[in-house]
Design an enzyme around this catalytic site. Structure first.
Site, short mmCIF file in Angstrom:
data_model
loop_
_atom_site.label_atom_id
_atom_site.label_comp_id
_atom_site.label_asym_id
_atom_site.label_seq_id
_atom_site.Cartn_x
_atom_site.Cartn_y
_atom_site.Cartn_z
CD GLU A 29 -3.09 0.80 2.12
OE1 GLU A 29 -4.10 0.25 1.61
OE2 GLU A 29 -3.01 1.07 3.34
CE LYS A 43 -2.23 3.33 6.49
NZ LYS A 43 -2.34 2.12 7.33
CE LYS A 69 -7.37 0.02 2.85
NZ LYS A 69 -6.25 0.11 3.76
CD GLU A 126 -11.74 -2.48 5.39
OE1 GLU A 126 -10.74 -2.35 4.66
OE2 GLU A 126 -12.13 -1.60 6.18
CG ASN A 146 -9.38 -3.16 8.58
OD1 ASN A 146 -8.39 -3.32 9.30
ND2 ASN A 146 -9.65 -2.01 8.00
CD GLU A 156 -8.61 -5.03 4.08
OE1 GLU A 156 -9.39 -5.53 3.27
OE2 GLU A 156 -8.81 -3.93 4.63
CB SER A 157 -5.20 -3.43 9.71
OG SER A 157 -5.85 -2.55 8.84
#
Length: 268
Positions: free
Chosen positions: A55, A57, A118, A163, A184, A221-222
């Site tokens: 990503e 970001k 995103k 998500e 997530n 994710e995350s």
């Protein structure tokens, strides 16, 4: 919902109002050829690589990583591609995450990988704004409208990445035609991260697929800061991982992406 998320949603509404009426099209503009994310993940797994969505970001709630203008976004994406990522995720929310549509366009013209947009998609107008191969749709924000947005994305030739954060949202997602589900690990209410979210929800998706003869791709994710974290979510059932902060904080985006992709000799 956390105050910063509510703030983003309010500013997103203001952004959409400023756009004015858009001309709707059945598909993305002529010349757009969708890059196949699902095949890219399958190829990486067959090759023994961890499928990493890397990503671009610039920031996250309460943290700024680096200033990323379009030229820098393209350079970072190129490093991610060279390091073996299966796709590039680009933040386009301009306020809290300091992303931009210009970054998205710049990245997609630079790399050959599928590109994920995103953002906080809450209006169909946003699906007309830019070209991407995948688009993030957040179940906790779209609620009962989720199915409609999944259909709109599919009609446009864009792969929806739906998500979810909990069982209720997962049930909503499984009722749609989405083929890619992102779990997530960050809670929308508290912004706290817990990898147990993937461990709890991924097996439910697998069970659903067995019962119904379906096949969903699961993205965790995350919150993945190490190869051990990545192994943990893959063992729980994730097909791929989305990593942003750990790459943005590293001295070398190329080296860090490669480290996650190689997964210290991980084999499926």
């Amino acid at each position: 919902m956390h105050a910063s998320i509510l703030h983003i949603l309010n500013t997103t509404k203001t952004r959409i109002q400023a756009l004015g009426p858009q001309t709707s099209s059945e598909s993305q503009e002529m010349g757009f050829e969708k890059r196949d994310f699902i095949s890219a993940v399958a190829d990486a797994k067959a090759d023994g690589r961890v499928p990493v969505i890397a990503e671009v970001k610039p920031a996250s709630p309460g943290r700024t990583f680096r200033d990323i203008p379009p030229a820098t976004a393209a350079e970072l994406a190129w490093e991610m591609e060279e390091a073996g990522a299966v796709a590039v995720s680009v933040l386009t929310e301009p306020g809290v995450f300091r992303g931009s549509l210009e970054n998205l366009d710049s990245v997609r013209s630079k790399v050959c990988l599928p590109v994920l947009r995103k953002d906080f998609i809450i209006d169909r107008v946003q699906l007309e704004e830019a070209q991407s191969d995948l688009v993030l749709l957040i179940a906790g924000i779209l609620g009962e409208e989720l199915g409609t947005f999944v259909e709109l994305a599919l009609k446009k030739g864009v792969e929806p990445l739906v998500e979810v954060h909990n069982r209720k949202e997962l049930d909503l997602a499984l009722e749609t035609d989405a083929r890619v589900i992102g779990i997530n690990n960050r809670d929308l209410e508290t912004l706290k991260i817990n990898l147990e979210t993937t461990e709890e929800l991924a097996p439910i998706i697998r069970e659903c697929d067995l019962d119904h003869g379906t096949r969903h791709l699961i993205i965790s994710e995350s919150g993945m800061n190490s190869v051990q974290d990545v192994r943990r979510v893959i063992q729980a059932g994730a097909d791929a991982v989305l990593i942003g902060s750990a790459l943005m904080e590293s001295a070398s985006v190329f080296d860090k992406t490669k480290e996650f992709v190689q997964g210290a000799g991980w084999r499926y």
